[in-house]
Design a protein around this motif. Structure first.
Motif, PDB file in Angstrom:
ATOM      1  N   HIS A 241       0.851  -1.189   0.000  1.00 20.58           N
ATOM      2  CA  HIS A 241       0.000   0.000   0.000  1.00 20.58           C
ATOM      3  C   HIS A 241       0.892   1.247   0.000  1.00 20.58           C
ATOM      4  N   HIS A 242       0.701   2.096  -0.995  1.00 17.70           N
ATOM      5  CA  HIS A 242       1.581   3.251  -1.223  1.00 17.70           C
ATOM      6  C   HIS A 242       1.667   4.202  -0.012  1.00 17.70           C
ATOM      7  N   VAL A 243       0.534   4.507   0.589  1.00 13.85           N
ATOM      8  CA  VAL A 243       0.535   5.491   1.681  1.00 13.85           C
ATOM      9  C   VAL A 243       1.230   4.920   2.913  1.00 13.85           C
TER      10      VAL A 243
ATOM     11  N   ALA B  22       3.483   2.713   2.777  1.00 18.90           N
ATOM     12  CA  ALA B  22       4.910   2.623   2.409  1.00 18.90           C
ATOM     13  C   ALA B  22       5.640   3.945   2.633  1.00 18.90           C
ATOM     14  N   HIS B  23       4.959   5.084   2.446  1.00 22.08           N
ATOM     15  CA  HIS B  23       5.628   6.375   2.670  1.00 22.08           C
ATOM     16  C   HIS B  23       6.291   6.406   4.056  1.00 22.08           C
ATOM     17  N   VAL B  24       5.611   5.829   5.044  1.00 19.54           N
ATOM     18  CA  VAL B  24       6.136   5.830   6.411  1.00 19.54           C
ATOM     19  C   VAL B  24       7.481   5.090   6.473  1.00 19.54           C
TER      20      VAL B  24
ATOM     21  N   THR C  51       9.269  12.156  -1.201  1.00 18.99           N
ATOM     22  CA  THR C  51       8.376  12.108  -2.369  1.00 18.99           C
ATOM     23  C   THR C  51       8.398  10.669  -2.922  1.00 18.99           C
ATOM     24  N   ASP C  52       7.570  10.402  -3.928  1.00 15.89           N
ATOM     25  CA  ASP C  52       7.369   9.022  -4.369  1.00 15.89           C
ATOM     26  C   ASP C  52       8.672   8.343  -4.816  1.00 15.89           C
ATOM     27  N   ASN C  53       8.855   7.124  -4.346  1.00 17.04           N
ATOM     28  CA  ASN C  53      10.041   6.332  -4.685  1.00 17.04           C
ATOM     29  C   ASN C  53       9.719   4.859  -4.464  1.00 17.04           C
TER      30      ASN C  53
HETATM   31 ZN    ZN Z   1       3.115   9.306  -2.545  1.00 16.11          ZN
END
Ligand code: ZN
Ligand code: KG4
Length: 351
Positions: A110-112, A114-116, A309-311
């Motif tokens: 899950h992208h969000v 994963a940000h953590v 930011t997204d990675n």
């Molecule tokens: Zn993002």
């Protein structure tokens, strides 16, 4: 365990190799920012097309940079949610195909959430319980993590995400897309007290709202340039001089950041977490980092800017922890879920 992460949920095509969830071996990001900047925001069809063009070279580069062949890779982790459907599908189809071809286990991430995990790529891992302020273009949430995969959502935005508000206000005052970094830069030369903008009062103790702040900024700009509320917002920017533009950037940023920090501080005082982390694109904001560190009596080890930011490094990191508690997905069955929220994805309630 070496995991190849793949991320294509929005306008970055990314692949990375991470060892045991903590050690970054490679991190390749191809950003489409320049392509979308002319439209002032992400165009979904254009994004999907651009992902197709670069996904294979990006994955190959991530393997090369990590000094890996496919034999060295133990598993693939891929973003399955949330995001733009056309964009998600490109990364997902690439990951599924490679999982079948190279006989590797595949894990949906899950992208969000994963940000953590950008914070787990720091030298020291955050301790649990961990309070996470997740602030991106699509999300503004306060989440209390009891452990990996075991968390509760304690606050969220009732309307716009904070990153979205940064992007919209930037457009109103005539700063380039993406709005977050350009507002941050303009604010350095502006007076944060020049315009008094309202902070929303909400029923939920740790909730946020940014739509009112965005409208209040629009009204203040209209007043400043001497037009009424029916004047088109697209024609306001040309009537602002640089000093006023910078003052609006600084005043908006101050109010948005204080709103985030006020709620985080309340949650910190009530839940007594052992660590506080910030995640998502807005976590790259220097003012947020400065004010949060002033107000929270804990050392905060901020994630590197390029991992906010997204990675795909964050995808590979979370993929590792997820793989320790879950069986791999079937590569022939795995689907994307464009709008599943993080509340429904806690994956380990036994810990
Ligand atoms: Zn993002
Ligand atoms: O996490 P992210 O890269 O993509 C999403 O998952 O949404 O976040 C993008 C958002 C955009 O709204 C962008 O304006 C904002 O993060 N952003 C920032 C900064 N860098 C990116 N906002 C404030 N300050 C920054 N330095």
């Amino acid at each position: 365990m070496k995991i190849l992460g793949i991320e294509t949920s929005c306008d970055e095509t990314a692949a990375a190799v991470v060892e045991d969830g903590r050690k970054l071996l490679s991190n390749v990001i191809v950003s489409q920012i320049d392509i979308h900047a002319v439209y002032g925001g992400v165009v979904p069809e254009v994004a999907a097309r651009s992902h197709i063009e670069v996904i294979n070279p990006v994955i190959n580069q991530a393997l090369t940079d990590a000094n890996c062949t496919w034999d060295d890779i133990d598993a693939i982790a891929v973003t399955y949610a949330p995001g733009l459907i056309g964009s998600l599908l490109i990364g997902m189809l690439a990951a599924r195909t490679l999982a079948v071809l190279h006989k590797k286990p595949i894990y949906p991430v899950h992208h969000v959430e994963a940000h953590v995990y950008a914070n787990f790529l720091n030298e020291t891992a955050p301790e649990f319980p961990m309070l996470a302020l997740i602030v991106s273009g699509g999300h503004s949430q306060l989440v209390l993590f009891h452990n990996h995969g075991n968390y509760e959502l304690i606050g969220q935005t009732c309307d716009d995400a904070v990153g979205e508000a940064f992007d919209k206000v930037a457009k109103i005052i005539g700063l380039p897309y993406p709005g977050g970094p350009s507002i941050g830069k303009a604010a350095l030369n502006g007076n944060p007290l020049a315009y008094k903008l309202p902070k929303a009062k909400l029923a939920g103790k740790y909730d946020f709202s940014f739509s009112g702040l965005k409208t209040a900024t629009l009204r203040a700009v209209q007043r400043e340039v001497g037009v009424d509320f029916t004047f088109p917002s697209t024609q306001l920017a040309e009537r602002l001089d640089d000093r006023k533009r910078n003052d609006f950037a600084a005043s908006f940023q101050r109010t948005a950041i204080e709103t985030l920090v006020d709620q985080t501080e309340k949650a910190f005082n009530d839940y007594h977490p052992k660590s506080v982390v910030i995640a998502g694109g807005v976590a790259a904001n220097q003012e947020l980092r400065r004010i949060l560190s002033d107000r929270i009596p804990l050392h905060i080890d901020y994630a590197p800017m390029n991992l906010c930011t997204d990675n795909a490094a964050m995808i590979a990191s979370l993929g590792f922890y997820f793989s320790q508690k879950n069986v791999p997905a079937d590569p022939f069955e795995l689907e994307v879920e464009p709008s599943i929220s993080m509340t429904k994805t806690a994956w380990d309630t036994t810990s």
